[in-house]
Design an enzyme around this catalytic site. Structure first.
Site, PDB file in Angstrom:
ATOM      1  N   HIS A 245      25.812  -6.787  -8.986  1.00  0.00           N
ATOM      2  CA  HIS A 245      25.195  -6.886 -10.178  1.00  0.00           C
ATOM      3  C   HIS A 245      23.549  -6.526  -9.913  1.00  0.00           C
ATOM      4  CE1 HIS A 245      25.400  -9.251 -14.062  1.00  0.00           C
ATOM      5  NE2 HIS A 245      24.461  -8.334 -14.130  1.00  0.00           N
TER       6      HIS A 245
ATOM      7  N   HIS B 168      11.322  -8.545 -14.387  1.00  0.00           N
ATOM      8  CA  HIS B 168      10.506  -8.206 -15.678  1.00  0.00           C
ATOM      9  C   HIS B 168       9.054  -8.634 -15.161  1.00  0.00           C
ATOM     10  CE1 HIS B 168      13.587  -7.892 -18.710  1.00  0.00           C
ATOM     11  NE2 HIS B 168      14.181  -9.035 -18.145  1.00  0.00           N
TER      12      HIS B 168
ATOM     13  N   HIS C 211      29.777  -9.705 -19.610  1.00  0.00           N
ATOM     14  CA  HIS C 211      28.675 -10.957 -20.085  1.00  0.00           C
ATOM     15  C   HIS C 211      29.207 -11.523 -21.079  1.00  0.00           C
ATOM     16  CE1 HIS C 211      24.368 -12.183 -20.703  1.00  0.00           C
ATOM     17  NE2 HIS C 211      25.082 -12.732 -21.497  1.00  0.00           N
TER      18      HIS C 211
ATOM     19  N   ASP D 261      22.568 -10.499 -10.211  1.00  0.00           N
ATOM     20  CA  ASP D 261      22.099 -10.143 -11.444  1.00  0.00           C
ATOM     21  C   ASP D 261      20.503  -9.937 -11.401  1.00  0.00           C
ATOM     22  OD1 ASP D 261      21.777  -9.676 -14.314  1.00  0.00           O
ATOM     23  OD2 ASP D 261      21.933 -11.868 -14.887  1.00  0.00           O
TER      24      ASP D 261
ATOM     25  N   PHE E 287      18.364  -1.897 -11.567  1.00  0.00           N
ATOM     26  CA  PHE E 287      17.176  -1.284 -10.947  1.00  0.00           C
ATOM     27  C   PHE E 287      16.489  -0.555 -11.877  1.00  0.00           C
ATOM     28  CE2 PHE E 287      18.851  -1.104  -6.173  1.00  0.00           C
ATOM     29  CZ  PHE E 287      18.691  -2.509  -6.220  1.00  0.00           C
ATOM     30  N   ARG E 288      16.763  -0.496 -13.255  1.00  0.00           N
ATOM     31  CA  ARG E 288      15.608  -0.082 -14.320  1.00  0.00           C
ATOM     32  C   ARG E 288      15.255   1.127 -14.259  1.00  0.00           C
ATOM     33  NH1 ARG E 288      16.943  -4.979 -16.859  1.00  0.00           N
ATOM     34  NH2 ARG E 288      15.603  -6.926 -16.144  1.00  0.00           N
TER      35      ARG E 288
END
Ligand SMILES: NC(=O)N[C@@H](CC(=O)O)C(=O)O
Ligand SMILES: [Zn+2]
Ligand SMILES: [Zn+2]
EC number: 3.5.2.3
Length: 456
Positions: A59, A315, A179, A311, A62-63
């Protein structure tokens, strides 16, 4: 001559720590013995350190594409390697989201060019019901996270869409990764708290019952549709109760179990940390009180919780440094997962065998990565290993981590980092990153093989 010999290792074998030598050739473990009696191209002297299977983190966010100011496949995979993780599975809430062949191929190309660890990619479920079969054929690992409530990326779907999707996933034989939070309860609680600007109000905006209600709903839908399910980041003790009950019934009826994961932040942080973390402690599901935290650890110990996953949801500080309603949810964690779990073993919170299973063999088994020879220190399996000196306790420092964001909710927390991470027989971390971009391999899901072998 084999490529690599690791000597003076201590391995966890047959439930005991035993001295061993490990011989590796062409990326695979080819021999494990007290004395291997071979001459290899290269020798690593483990000097009595533990050699364990590298972690598998199923989970991570990596954006990339689209959010590379937070993380990208190179920085994310370097963080994984430095934290003892050699395989990751990425989740779909990127820009664009991974919800069809085109967006999947785009992510696969970027990851293949940049990742230094092996990887799977999950497919997203939104209003793309007619795209799920093509995504499966492309080789997604599984489908999810499927958002039952709002979280980063806004990919949440309603229950009708969820049930339809589960019907299709059942036909495909794919796992639904959920989720689980109830969006109606979330909206009600948020409305009641709309003037409460204290960071800790986030825990009350998504209370235990918000999660447990969704877990019960999705358990019912999974059993109704027959689909296989995995619940992400369980955090409330009531949710684990629901899953424990279903597991008991499933065993009696010989149904496949619904599996679940817990994050290190839900195991090792609690609502007490709001004071220290402020908005940096905002994640979904939120921090819980001591009662849930203790229950999660017990449930990981007794196997009701199958695996640990980070997870990893980075940010930037500039984004987190807002009021609690505006700050985005999510904390980084891929690099600190194994170090925190190794520390938990040292503190006798968890037996070593249980930690190893929950971070390697079990995630491999659940997500079919064992068919790629992942998840075990065993002859014939990939030589994905870590070398750890359990005497070396350090404290976690955000500025020393390898992800892009430079902060961690575990600042100052004690942990045990691996000295060396090996992926398919290559040292990719030994105090610095020693792997070229793009050495990581894509690990296609079972739908890919079915598509190419022509049967369904
Ligand atoms: N956990 C979070 O709070 N955020 C995750 C998304 C998610 O897993 O819900 C993110 O991608 O930022
Ligand atoms: Zn989530
Ligand atoms: Zn997530």
């Amino acid at each position: 001559m084999p490529d690599l010999l690791i000597k003076n290792a201590k391995i966890f074998y047959d439930n005991y720590l035993q001295p061993a030598e490990i011989v590796i050739d062409e990326g695979k473990v080819i021999k494990i013995a007290k004395e291997a009696d071979v001459i290899a191209g290269e020798v690593i002297d483990a000097a009595g350190s533990l050699v364990l299977p590298a972690g598998i983190d199923v989970h991570v966010h990596f954006r990339e594409p689209g959010l590379t100011h937070k993380e990208d496949w190179y920085t994310g995979s370097c963080a994984a390697a430095a934290g003892g993780i050699a395989t990751v599975v990425d989740h779909p809430n990127t820009i664009p989201p991974t919800i069809d062949k085109k967006s999947f191929e785009e992510k696969l190309k970027l990851a293949s060019r940049k990742s230094i660890v092996d990887f799977g990619i999950h497919g997203g479920v939104t209003n793309n019901i007619e795209k799920l079969t093509e995504l499966w054929g492309e080789g997604v690992t599984a489908f999810g996270e499927i958002f039952m409530a709002e979280s980063t990326g806004g990919l949440n779907i309603d229950e009708i869409t969820l049930e339809k999707a589960l019907g299709i996933l059942n036909e495909l034989g794919a796992i639904a990764v959920i989720h689980a939070e109830d969006d109606t309860i979330r909206l009600e609680c948020e409305a009641l708290l709309k003037n409460d600007m204290s960071p800790s109000s986030h825990s009350r905006a998504r209370p235990n019952i918000c999660e447990a209600t969704a877990v019960q709903k999705v358990v019912d839908l999974l059993r109704k549709t027959g689909a296989r399910g995995h619940i992400c980041h369980v955090s409330a003790f009531e949710s684990v109760g629901v899953l424990g009950r279903d597991r008991y019934i499933a065993r009696e009826k010989s149904l496949s179990p619904i599996t679940c994961e817990v994050t290190p932040h839900h195991l090792f942080l609690s609502t007490r940390d709001w004071e220290r973390l402020g908005c940096y402690g905002k994640m979904n599901p939120p921090l819980r009180d001591r009662r849930s935290v203790k229950f999660l650890l017990n449930s990981l110990n007794d196997g009701t919780i199958d695996i640990v996953a980070s997870d990893h949801a980075p940010h930037c500080e500039s984004e987190k440094d807002m009021d609690i309603k505006t700050a985005p949810s999510g904390v980084p964690g891929v690099e600190t997962l194994m170090p925190l779990m190794l520390m938990a073993v040292k503190k006798n919170l968890l037996p070593l065998g249980r930690m190893v299973d929950a971070t390697s063999a079990a995630p491999a088994r659940i997500f079919g990565l064992d068919r790629h020879s992942k998840g075990r220190l065993k002859v014939g399996f990939d030589a994905d290993l870590i070398i750890v000196d359990t005497k070396k306790v350090t404290t976690i420092k955000g500025e020393l981590l390898h992800g892009k964001v430079g902060w961690t909710p575990f600042e100052g927390v004690e942990a045990i980092f691996p000295d060396i991470t090996i992926s398919r027989g290559n040292v990719i971390w030994d105090g610095e990153i020693s792997a070229p971009r793009g050495r990581g391999n894509f690990l296609p899901g079972t739908g890919k093989y079915m598509a190419t072998s022509g049967h369904h």
